[in-house]
Design an enzyme around this catalytic site. Structure first.
Site, PDB file in Angstrom:
ATOM      1  N   ARG A 225      34.341 151.924 147.469  1.00 26.31           N
ATOM      2  CA  ARG A 225      33.684 150.735 146.903  1.00 26.31           C
ATOM      3  C   ARG A 225      34.630 149.953 145.994  1.00 26.31           C
ATOM      4  O   ARG A 225      34.488 148.759 145.806  1.00 26.31           O
ATOM      5  CB  ARG A 225      32.459 151.142 146.072  1.00 26.31           C
TER       6      ARG A 225
ATOM      7  N   GLY B 230      25.722 148.252 147.133  1.00 21.52           N
ATOM      8  CA  GLY B 230      26.793 147.571 147.863  1.00 21.52           C
ATOM      9  C   GLY B 230      27.150 146.190 147.361  1.00 21.52           C
ATOM     10  O   GLY B 230      28.307 145.781 147.414  1.00 21.52           O
TER      11      GLY B 230
ATOM     12  N   ASP C 268      23.828 143.709 158.818  1.00 22.69           N
ATOM     13  CA  ASP C 268      24.229 144.418 160.041  1.00 22.69           C
ATOM     14  C   ASP C 268      23.108 144.207 161.060  1.00 22.69           C
ATOM     15  O   ASP C 268      23.078 143.183 161.747  1.00 22.69           O
ATOM     16  CB  ASP C 268      24.463 145.878 159.666  1.00 22.69           C
ATOM     17  N   SER C 269      22.144 145.101 161.126  1.00 18.96           N
ATOM     18  CA  SER C 269      20.985 144.843 161.996  1.00 18.96           C
ATOM     19  C   SER C 269      20.105 143.736 161.397  1.00 18.96           C
ATOM     20  O   SER C 269      19.355 143.085 162.115  1.00 18.96           O
ATOM     21  CB  SER C 269      20.156 146.118 162.163  1.00 18.96           C
TER      22      SER C 269
END
Ligand code: IMP
Ligand code: MG
Length: 178
Positions: free
Chosen positions: A166, A45, A104-105
Site C-alpha cells: 500500500r 484502499g 473492478d467488477s
C-alpha cells in the site's frame, strides 16, 4: 508469502498530474452547491488517493469514511461485499462523492450506493482512481476516473495484495517470481 517483482504501470509523477485534473473536474461539478460536498473515502484502499484528492478540490468538503472489503485475501474479488460505516444521519439532501481506489467488477460501488440511498442524499457520484472497464459486472460506472487500466492486478498508492504494497508511491503490477 512471495511478494514477487514489481513493474511500474503508473509512475508517481503521472499520478500527481491526474489527481490535479480530477480535483478540477470535481470542483467544477460541485461549484454551485450550497453545503460542502460529502466525500466518503472507501477504506483502506482509497486512503492515499483521498488524502491527495481532497487537497486538489477547491470547493468545501466534508470528509467521511467507510470500510468495504470483499471476502477473502486473494487477487480476485469474491463478489460479496461487506461494508461497515457509522451512521451518516446528515446525508439527507447532501451531495455525496464516493472515493475508491479501483473499480473492478463495480460491485463494491453499487453495493455502497444502494445502502447510502437509505439516507436520501441529493446525489451520489463515484470517483475511482483506477478503472478496469473490461471487468465491469454492473451497469453503474464511475463518474470520475483517474486511469483506465487493463485487466491486471495492481498494487501501490493505497492498493494492496494481501496487505502488502500500500505504501508504494507508484502503481505497479506484481510479477510472480519463477
Ligand atoms: P469491485 O467490487 O469488483 O469493483 O472491487 C473493487 C475492490 O477490489 C477494490 O476496492 C479493491 O479493494 C479490490 N481490487 C480489485 N482489483 C484490484 C487490483 O488490481 N489491486 C488491488 N485491489 C483490487
Ligand atoms: Mg477496496
Amino acid at each position: 508469502m512471495d511478494k514477487g517483482k514489481l513493474k511500474i504501470l503508473v509512475p508517481r509523477a503521472d499520478i500527481a498530474i491526474k489527481v490535479q485534473e480530477l480535483g478540477r473536474d470535481i470542483s467544477d461539478t460541485y461549484r454551485n452547491i450550497e453545503e460542502p460536498v460529502v466525500v466518503v473515502s472507501v477504506l483502506k484502499g482509497s486512503l492515499v488517493f483521498t488524502a491527495d484528492l481532497i487537497r486538489e478540490i477547491n470547493v468545501p468538503v466534508q470528509l467521511e469514511t467507510l470500510v468495504a472489503s470483499s471476502y477473502g485475501d486473494g487477487s480476485e474479488s469474491s463478489g460479496k461485499v461487506r461494508i461497515e460505516y457509522k451512521s451518516f444521519d446528515d446525508l439527507k439532501d447532501r451531495h455525496v462523492l464516493l472515493v475508491d481506489d479501483i473499480s473492478d467488477s463495480g460491485r463494491t460501488f453499487q453495493s455502497i450506493a444502494e445502502q447510502l440511498q437509505a439516507y436520501e442524499p441529493a446525489s451520489i457520484r463515484f470517483c475511482a482512481f483506477l478503472d478496469k472497464p473490461s471487468r465491469r459486472a454492473v451497469t453503474l460506472k464511475p463518474d470520475f476516473i483517474g486511469f483506465s487500466i487493463p485487466n491486471e492486478f495492481v498494487v501501490g498508492y493505497g492498493l494492496d495484495f494481501a496487505g502488502y504494497y500500500r505504501e508504494l508511491p507508484d502503481v505497479a503490477v506484481v510479477i510472480p517470481e519463477e
